[in-house]
Design a protein around this motif. Structure first.
Motif, short mmCIF file in Angstrom:
data_model
loop_
_atom_site.label_atom_id
_atom_site.label_comp_id
_atom_site.label_asym_id
_atom_site.label_seq_id
_atom_site.Cartn_x
_atom_site.Cartn_y
_atom_site.Cartn_z
N UNK A 119 4.07 5.36 -2.87
CA UNK A 119 4.48 6.77 -2.98
C UNK A 119 5.17 7.26 -1.71
N UNK A 120 4.76 6.77 -0.55
CA UNK A 120 5.36 7.20 0.72
C UNK A 120 6.69 6.47 0.99
N UNK A 121 6.91 5.34 0.31
CA UNK A 121 8.15 4.59 0.50
C UNK A 121 9.26 5.06 -0.44
N UNK A 122 8.93 5.35 -1.66
CA UNK A 122 9.93 5.65 -2.69
C UNK A 122 10.94 6.74 -2.29
N UNK A 142 -4.87 5.93 6.10
CA UNK A 142 -5.19 6.75 7.26
C UNK A 142 -3.88 7.27 7.87
N UNK A 143 -3.97 7.96 8.98
CA UNK A 143 -2.80 8.57 9.60
C UNK A 143 -1.75 7.52 9.95
N UNK A 144 -2.18 6.42 10.54
CA UNK A 144 -1.23 5.35 10.90
C UNK A 144 -0.56 4.77 9.67
N UNK A 145 -1.32 4.58 8.60
CA UNK A 145 -0.77 4.07 7.35
C UNK A 145 0.25 5.02 6.73
N UNK A 146 -0.05 6.32 6.79
CA UNK A 146 0.88 7.31 6.24
C UNK A 146 2.19 7.32 7.00
N UNK A 147 2.17 6.93 8.28
CA UNK A 147 3.40 6.88 9.09
C UNK A 147 4.13 5.54 8.93
N UNK A 150 15.55 -11.80 -5.20
CA UNK A 150 14.89 -11.51 -3.93
C UNK A 150 13.46 -11.07 -4.21
N UNK A 151 12.53 -11.56 -3.39
CA UNK A 151 11.12 -11.22 -3.49
C UNK A 151 10.66 -10.65 -2.16
N UNK A 152 10.07 -9.46 -2.22
CA UNK A 152 9.51 -8.81 -1.03
C UNK A 152 8.01 -8.77 -1.21
N UNK A 153 7.29 -9.39 -0.30
CA UNK A 153 5.83 -9.33 -0.32
C UNK A 153 5.39 -8.39 0.79
N UNK A 154 4.58 -7.40 0.43
CA UNK A 154 4.14 -6.40 1.39
C UNK A 154 2.65 -6.14 1.24
N UNK A 155 1.98 -6.13 2.35
CA UNK A 155 0.58 -5.70 2.37
C UNK A 155 0.56 -4.18 2.49
N UNK A 156 -0.38 -3.54 1.81
CA UNK A 156 -0.51 -2.08 1.88
C UNK A 156 -0.62 -1.61 3.33
N UNK A 157 -0.28 -0.37 3.56
CA UNK A 157 -0.39 0.23 4.90
C UNK A 157 -1.87 0.44 5.25
N UNK A 165 4.19 3.38 6.34
CA UNK A 165 4.81 3.11 5.03
C UNK A 165 6.26 3.59 4.98
N UNK A 166 6.57 4.84 5.35
CA UNK A 166 7.98 5.25 5.33
C UNK A 166 8.83 4.53 6.39
N UNK A 167 8.22 4.17 7.51
CA UNK A 167 8.97 3.43 8.54
C UNK A 167 9.39 2.06 8.00
N UNK A 168 8.50 1.41 7.26
CA UNK A 168 8.85 0.12 6.68
C UNK A 168 9.88 0.29 5.56
#
Length: 163
Positions: free
Chosen positions: A65-68, A28-33, A4-11, A35-38
């Motif tokens: 770091x916010x996903x792990x 930014x604030x939206x990105x920090x929120x 399986x391959x997951x391609x993700x663009x940074x937040x 990343x964990x939602x994804x």
């Protein structure tokens, strides 16, 4: 065997400091929120990677770091300067050479390379906004055997605004 391959663009990143080099821009604030939602969405779908191939840019590393912490398993992170603003060809080379024995690999990198690669692999023109994820299944035993498109199926696509 299926990989399986997951391609993700940074937040979403912060453009508030014009003197900051592009490589050094944080989330930014939206990105920090988002990343964990994804990360939660990936976990709920059963798509937690074994290994992340991550661009060396600050925003991609902060996304990882916010996903792990959202996953119940340890995920190896391989950071590479080669993935910073990489072309689709360079991303493919990194996948084939740096995925080791992982069954599920996530690449965390940048547009336009990621959008071009996702569109090529899916054979559709995808808009690939920040923190978007495309998941592919590959009919291979070893990453070095992969021939894009011949053995590749897009099985999921998600973006933060759709959650």
């Amino acid at each position: 065997m299926t990989k399986r391959l997951i391609l993700m663009r940074h937040a979403k990143s912060d453009w508030g400091s014009p003197d900051l080099a592009d490589h050094d821009r944080p989330l930014n604030k939206r990105g920090r929120a988002s990343a964990p939602a994804m990360a939660d969405w990936l976990r709920e779908q059963g798509y937690v990677p074994d290994r992340i191939l991550c661009s060396s840019a600050v925003r991609t590393q902060q996304t990882a770091e916010r996903m792990l912490p959202r996953w119940d398993t340890e995920v190896a992170v391989h950071t590479s300067g080669d993935l910073y603003l990489a072309s689709p060809e360079r991303i493919l080379n990194s996948i084939c050479s740096d995925s080791a024995d992982a069954d599920c690999v996530m690449v965390l990198a940048h547009n336009p390379g990621m959008q071009t690669l996702v569109s090529h692999l899916s054979e559709e023109n995808f808009a690939f906004p920040t923190a978007a994820v495309a998941v592919f299944e590959l009919d291979i035993d070893d990453w070095s055997q992969w021939r894009p498109n011949e053995q590749t199926r897009c099985v999921a696509f998600q973006r933060p605004k759709a959650l």
